[in-house]
Scaffold this motif. Structure first.
Motif, short mmCIF file in Angstrom:
data_model
loop_
_atom_site.label_atom_id
_atom_site.label_comp_id
_atom_site.label_asym_id
_atom_site.label_seq_id
_atom_site.Cartn_x
_atom_site.Cartn_y
_atom_site.Cartn_z
N ILE A 36 -2.04 22.03 -1.40
CA ILE A 36 -1.57 21.89 -2.67
C ILE A 36 -2.16 23.08 -3.54
CG2 ILE A 36 -1.59 20.46 -4.68
CD1 ILE A 36 -1.91 18.02 -2.69
N PHE B 153 0.88 13.28 6.44
CA PHE B 153 -0.61 13.50 5.60
C PHE B 153 -0.56 14.98 5.05
CE2 PHE B 153 -1.26 10.36 8.78
CZ PHE B 153 -1.99 9.23 8.16
N PHE C 183 1.88 2.53 2.76
CA PHE C 183 1.42 3.38 3.89
C PHE C 183 2.58 3.08 4.97
CE2 PHE C 183 -3.46 3.97 3.76
CZ PHE C 183 -3.28 4.29 2.56
N LEU D 37 -9.33 4.72 -2.37
CA LEU D 37 -8.25 5.10 -3.61
C LEU D 37 -8.17 3.92 -4.61
CD1 LEU D 37 -5.01 6.20 -1.38
CD2 LEU D 37 -6.43 7.64 -2.53
N VAL E 92 -8.42 0.28 -0.07
CA VAL E 92 -7.53 1.08 0.54
C VAL E 92 -7.89 2.57 0.69
CG1 VAL E 92 -5.03 1.73 0.46
CG2 VAL E 92 -5.46 -0.33 0.23
N ALA E 93 -8.06 3.25 1.67
CA ALA E 93 -8.35 4.67 1.62
C ALA E 93 -7.08 5.18 2.59
CB ALA E 93 -9.63 4.72 2.21
N ARG E 94 -7.05 6.75 2.52
CA ARG E 94 -5.85 7.26 3.13
C ARG E 94 -6.13 6.93 4.46
NH1 ARG E 94 -2.83 11.59 1.57
NH2 ARG E 94 -1.37 11.05 3.40
N ARG E 95 -7.44 7.45 5.23
CA ARG E 95 -7.54 6.97 6.57
C ARG E 95 -8.83 6.22 6.48
NH1 ARG E 95 -8.32 13.21 8.07
NH2 ARG E 95 -9.74 12.67 6.15
N PRO F 217 1.57 8.25 0.84
CA PRO F 217 1.73 6.96 0.11
C PRO F 217 2.34 7.17 -1.28
CG PRO F 217 -0.02 6.83 1.44
CD PRO F 217 0.37 8.26 1.40
N GLU F 218 1.75 8.20 -1.77
CA GLU F 218 2.10 8.43 -3.27
C GLU F 218 3.44 8.69 -3.54
OE1 GLU F 218 0.05 8.93 -6.32
OE2 GLU F 218 1.82 9.25 -7.25
N HIS G 156 -5.15 13.09 -4.58
CA HIS G 156 -5.09 12.03 -3.64
C HIS G 156 -4.00 10.78 -4.13
CE1 HIS G 156 -7.41 13.75 -0.82
NE2 HIS G 156 -8.35 13.79 -1.81
N GLU H 148 -4.86 7.06 13.40
CA GLU H 148 -3.47 7.25 12.63
C GLU H 148 -2.58 7.86 13.58
OE1 GLU H 148 -6.23 6.95 9.73
OE2 GLU H 148 -6.30 8.65 10.84
N ASP I 89 -10.10 17.10 1.09
CA ASP I 89 -8.82 16.90 0.39
C ASP I 89 -7.40 17.34 1.22
OD1 ASP I 89 -9.88 16.37 -2.04
OD2 ASP I 89 -10.59 18.45 -2.17
N VAL J 167 -5.61 16.31 4.22
CA VAL J 167 -5.88 15.09 5.06
C VAL J 167 -5.20 15.34 6.30
CG1 VAL J 167 -5.77 12.55 5.04
CG2 VAL J 167 -5.96 14.02 3.10
N SER K 82 -6.27 11.37 11.96
CA SER K 82 -7.63 11.24 12.97
C SER K 82 -7.02 10.02 13.63
CB SER K 82 -8.96 10.87 12.20
OG SER K 82 -8.56 9.43 11.46
N THR L 231 0.65 -1.27 -0.03
CA THR L 231 0.13 0.13 0.31
C THR L 231 0.92 1.16 0.04
OG1 THR L 231 -0.08 0.11 2.40
CG2 THR L 231 -1.77 -1.25 1.39
#
Lengths: 800, 286
Positions: free
Chosen positions: A702, A698, A660, B194, B185-188, A780-781, B260, A724, A716, A718, A721, A658
């Motif tokens: 942008i 996070f 992550f 995603l 899979v999601a960011r949170r 992650p990107e 994202h 995390e 958008d 992020v 929370s 992932t």
């Protein structure tokens, strides 16, 4: 005095409240929805304000047609720059810094707009709905100019100028130098370098910015309620700008739902709402919506640092060189200036390390974005990120463990006070002690073994360390922002016992979540000898003390606390004098505790209530000259201030499926001196680390190449929370500082250490793939791209 | 951030709601859970003249078993689907996916009819409706009609409804499957996906007899990968199957870059999820 009595005395003098994990006095009201925030104000028949904000990044305003809006239902007034030109003087964020241009602050854009989100026209109507309806009827004729969306565009040849009068887009340039860096780098056994970046970030307080100007017709006076952490500075600035004397302008920060720096500067909206209230002779309310808050509150970071560090063969860092370019946005902020964030980066780059030679240069460059301003940690999140990355790169190049290389470079206990290469002086603090405590708590050696096992299984497991030091509670000898003319070196406490025997302690500091009502009451209770529940702390109100600058820069425990201690002692002397009459004893034989004055070693005592009655009400008990008002005021200046330090250790695993990052362990060992309330200290660390995780993984504002904000909503933009944010261990190294009470400031450290520790952990995790981490956040990107590039590179090498 | 002025009506029957939409002459908008519509109103990106609130209509919230199908009323909240024993027993893929739908507060208000109508390409319920081959019943001025889920989603945030039509019920066929998996899979946790995949399989004498594959978050609408299903059925099952399947799945999509995630990263995620999902589904089939 018998030994029994002495024991009794020591017992009474021992702090009872300072150091105790007392539940926050504020919490019952805040957690049950009974807080009183600015938006909760209910002045008589208030009007509501809405701003038309620029959708253009850079444009000349050729004309504004407000006629249709003026005629819209419910609209009371529509104001553009021309309509208020005679109502204020621009506020200048002055500084004595050379090579600095102070952009004037005006309430509404005048002649041109310089970022998307800049306020252009204000509509005042009987409801916010009607005000927003009228906004749609305003026609602004913009002549677009070339946008300056990035710092490199701003300094390119032929770039358009954002402020023509400045003659350049470089609003601030500075250089710090010590020793011969070039020679030392040349002589170094190992040189490591990188181009490091922390992208633009939003402070993102839960409560958006909010103002309520309450107009008092009888006195032509304004009380401005504002969600600010600097109400005193706002009062002084508006007073000057609007020519409204302080006795007709009161600025109150009621309950404030977080700031993180975003409510720590004067805002155009605060000027405008006071101008409008005065013009219309009406009370006016405005609360930013989330879009306005994200796109017009001061922002953070946005710096690129080219840095190089030299080490000798033993792993001693000998030299450091850095060139910083800060994208400071469209305006310099008041009072801190646009130099605040980027100049602090070069001031703090040497960190807690004994690096002999240093050259740090910085340019703050104007772009079409909201101004950067104070953000929890100011400058140090990125300076720590850079220096700690370089430390790890050096350790790797030399084959030294990252823990060991820090131990070899940190200022040691016997070396304080120590002046680092950028000129900052660290007073005695537990640098090495924090490093050792963090390593021990994290189980560092066991973690390394765990890592070795994980690597055998092909897992990407990493450990990261970050040590830092910061200046907190700074006094009058050091300016909170470079070359700034206002005094940020003192704070006042005024403590009064009223005729009922209750205690009110008034301060100019302005809590926006730190729990100052609790911690300052703890200090007053101990030093006055009062019961905690009898002390009410009043703060955030410009009418309470003659002058104050507020709560920022980790100063309120040190300055507010120091003032509280001194004022409490002065008042206690008065209590003793009165009690000596009432108890017919020598004042020196009287001790004060738990709200009573007691003759040492006896059971003869008078309560504060009895003392107050004797002083204020009962005209027979005391001689006239002994009826001293039970009030004391003290303005405390720590002159220099004090250092706070910490080491953060993170263990992470990167999931290659992932991309992550999972934080497996997070340890903070920090030295904030004597702890006033351990629960509050832990809470500050937890919250700071959570924000640091945001910066590390996070959060990113942008902007596209046209200067449009793309991540303007919480879908958008992020933020971490609860899931995390990992559980963390916090260890306290409580070495007392030299300031009153032995306190050190500690509100910011979490955001300083966490990004660097996490960055180092990710770099360590990815090191088998030969990947370096030089930009945050590590989304992650970004991790995906780095892994892909590494695969390509490895394939290329294999093909060769 | 306040909505533009609108008229608000609170009909008590679907017929009255449709009549209100007709009367609005194309300027009406239906309010169900409001979890997507209210932000759009507040941003003034949606400016209906009339807001038709369905929340006073009784009999639109239910989960019922009807022989080989599960019928769900349009006003059924996400939280009810998440907690329904019937859904857990008969539509296990939906049960697994529901916990990924936003956050608890949103699940308490959001409705299935609203989610489908909003047609977010990264939302779970539109994807589930495509996966299960659901039939969407809508009511308009000319009465009721049914629409196959795959026909319903036209583009990102665009469905095929006429302005006067309201979703009233969704029927999900109960799938006969032996193994299934849902991966996201999601960011949170709770964020928009995603990438996400749902897979179910039924083994035959050799290889698979049936297979079903649906995706979300990688195109403008949720996708049912019918070709990939056939290719999967045609495959011989061995330990390389999940890898080959994931390559097939990825070859069927070309997701765009957005804020994202880049298209490349989404494809990477989809490849990982596809492999994992098929492994899980095949393992479960025994």
């Amino acid at each position: 005095m018998s030994s029994d009595q002495r024991a009794h005395l020591l017992d009474a003098m021992r702090p009872k409240y300072v150091g105790a994990p007392i539940k926050r006095t504020e919490d019952p009201r805040l957690l049950t929805g009974k807080g009183d925030y600015t938006a909760d104000r209910k002045p008589d028949r208030p009007l509501h304000l809405a701003f038309l904000r620029s959708g253009q990044p850079h444009a000349r305003i050729a004309g504004i047609d407000i006629s249709a809006a003026q005629a819209a239902p419910g609209v009371v007034a529509v104001l553009a720059a021309d309509d208020i030109a005679d109502d204020f003087k621009p506020v200048i964020p002055f500084s004595r810094m050379p090579n600095y241009y102070a952009t004037p602050i005006v309430p509404l854009a005048c002649k041109k707009v310089r970022y998307v989100g800049e306020a252009v026209v204000a509509v005042i109507a009987t409801s916010r709905y009607l005000a927003e309806d009228a906004l749609e009827l305003i026609e602004v004729d913009y002549e677009p100019l070339r946008p300056i969306a990035r710092a490199e565009m701003a300094v390119a040849d032929g770039a358009p100028l954002l402020h023509e009068e400045a003659g350049t887009n470089v609003l601030i340039a500075r250089e710090f130098k010590k020793g011969n860096v070039a020679a030392d780098l040349k002589a170094a056994a190992v040189r490591v370098s990188g181009r490091f970046e922390m992208t633009r970030k939003a402070p993102l307080a839960m409560e958006p910015r909010s103002c309520c100007a309450e107009y008092d017709k009888r006195r032509d006076a304004i009380t401005l309620y504002t969600s600010s952490n600097i109400p005193g500075i706002v009062r002084d600035a508006i007073s000057e700008s609007l020519n409204l004397p302080g006795h007709r302008l009161r600025v109150v920060a009621p309950d404030v739902g977080g700031s993180f720096g975003s409510k720590g500067s004067l805002y155009p909206e605060e000027l405008l709402i006071c101008i409008a209230a005065r013009k219309l002779r009406r009370s006016i309310k405005w609360t930013a919506d989330r879009l306005e808050d994200v796109s017009s509150s001061s922002q953070a970071f946005a710096e690129v640092v080219d840095a190089e560090m030299g080490f000798d063969a033993n792993g001693v860092a000998t030299s450091l060189e850095a060139d910083v370019i800060g994208d400071v946005g469209a305006f310099s902020i008041y009072p801190w200036t646009c130099g605040l964030e980027p100049v602090q980066v070069v001031s703090f780059l040497p960190g807690p390390y004994k690096i002999a030679s240093y050259r740090g240069s910085v340019r703050g460059v104007a772009t079409c974005k909201p101004p950067t301003g104070p953000y929890r940690g100011v400058g140090r999140p990125i300076s720590t990120f850079v220096t700690e990355r370089l430390m790890d790169l050096g350790a790797r190049a030399l084959g030294i463990d990252p823990l060991e290389i820090r131990r070899r470079n940190l200022v040691r206990a016997e070396e304080f006070p120590y002046r680092i290469a950028s000129g900052i002086i660290w007073d005695k603090t537990g640098f090495v002690e924090c490093l050792d405590a963090a390593a021990e708590t994290a189980g560092y050696d066991a973690l390394r073994k765990q890592q070795a096992e994980a690597r055998k299984q092909g897992r990407l497991f990493g450990i990261g360390i970050a040590s830092y030091a910061e200046l907190t509670g700074i006094g009058s000898r050091i300016s909170a922002a470079p070359g700034m003319p206002i005094n940020t070196g003192s704070e006042t406490a005024k403590i009064t016992i009223d005729s009922t025997g209750s205690i009110t302690a008034a301060f100019g500091v302005a809590s926006h979540g730190q729990g100052l009502e609790t911690t300052l009451a703890q200090i007053v209770s101990d030093d006055l000898g009062a019961r905690f529940e009898d002390v009410r702390v009043v703060q955030g109100d410009s009418d309470e003390v003659p002058m104050s600058t507020g709560t920022y820069a980790s100063r309120s425990a040190v300055l507010g606390g120091g003032a509280a201690k001194h004022a409490s002692k002065l008042l206690q002397e008065k209590i003793k004098r009165v009690a000596s009459h009432l108890l017919e004893a020598n004042a020196d034989d009287i001790e004060v505790h738990d709200g009573n004055a007691v003759v040492l070693g006896t059971d003869r005592a008078v309560s504060f209530k009895q003392i107050a009655k004797a002083v204020y009400s009962d005209m027979k008990t005391l001689p006239v000259e002994a009826r001293e008002e039970l009030s004391a005021s003290y303005t405390y200046d720590p002159i220099n201030g004090t250092t706070a330090a910490a080491t953060h250790i993170a263990a992470v695993e990167v999931d290659p499926a992932t991309c992550f990052v999972k934080i497996l362990k997070f340890v903070v060992a920090e030295d904030c001196g004597r702890i006033i309330n351990p629960m509050i200290v832990d809470g500050q660390v937890h919250g700071g680390v959570a924000q640091g995780i945001g910066a590390a993984l996070f959060e990113e504002l942008i902007y596209d190449d046209d200067g449009q904000l793309l991540s303007a909503s919480l879908v958008d933009y992020v933020i971490p929370s609860a899931p995390e944010v990992p559980l963390m261990d916090v260890v306290h190294v409580e070495s007392e500082s030299a300031v009153a009470g032995g306190f050190r400031g500690m509100g910011e450290g979490g955001t300083i250490g966490a990004p660097a520790a996490i960055a180092n952990a990710i770099a360590d995790a990815l090191s088998p793939l030969d990947i370096d981490v030089s930009i945050l956040p590590m989304t992650p990107e970004r991790i995906f791209r780095l892994i892909e590039q590494a695969k390509l590179k490895a394939k290329g090498q294999a093909d060769d | 951030m306040k909505p533009a002025k609108f008229e608000y009506v609170l009909p008590s029957t679907v017929g009255a709601a449709v009549a209100a939409l007709v009367a609005s002459k194309g300027e009406g908008k239906v309010l169900a859970g409001g979890q997507s519509l209210l932000p759009l109103l507040n941003f003034r990106m949606a400016r209906p003249a009339v807001l038709v609130d369905l929340n006073a209509i009784s009999g639109l919230s239910y989960i019922e078993e009807r022989s080989d199908r599960i019928a769900i009323g349009a006003l059924t909240r996400h939280r009810e689907l998440e907690q329904s024993p019937l859904i857990a027993a008969k539509l296990p893929v939906m049960a697994a996916a529901m916990r990924h739908v936003a956050h608890l507060a949103i699940r308490n208000r959001g409705t299935i009819g609203g989610s489908l109508s909003h047609a977010d390409p990264a939302a779970e319920l539109p994807m589930l409706s495509v996966f299960y081959d659901a039939t969407i019943s809508v009511q308009g001025p000319d009465g009721r009609r049914t629409i196959a889920a795959e026909e319903f989603f036209v583009d990102a945030l665009t469905n095929c409804l006429e302005p006067e039509e309201i979703v009233v019920e969704i029927e999900f066929p109960i799938l006969q499957h032996d193994g299934w998996a849902f991966e996201e899979v999601a960011r949170r946790f709770g964020d928009f996906a995603l990438a996400s995949i749902a897979v179910s399989v039924r083994p035959g004498p050799a290889g698979l007899k049936e297979a079903r594959v649906a995706l979300m978050g990688v195109a403008d609408t949720p996708l049912r990968l019918r070709e990939a299903e056939q290719e999967l059925i045609a495959m011989e099952l061995d330990n390389r199957t999940p890898q080959r399947f994931s390559e097939i799945v990825v070859s069927k999509v070309s997701p765009n870059d957005d804020l994202h995630a880049s298209g490349e990263y989404r494809k990477h995620l989809l490849a990982q999820l596809s492999k994992r999902a098929l492994q899980t589904a095949l393992a479960a089939k025994g």
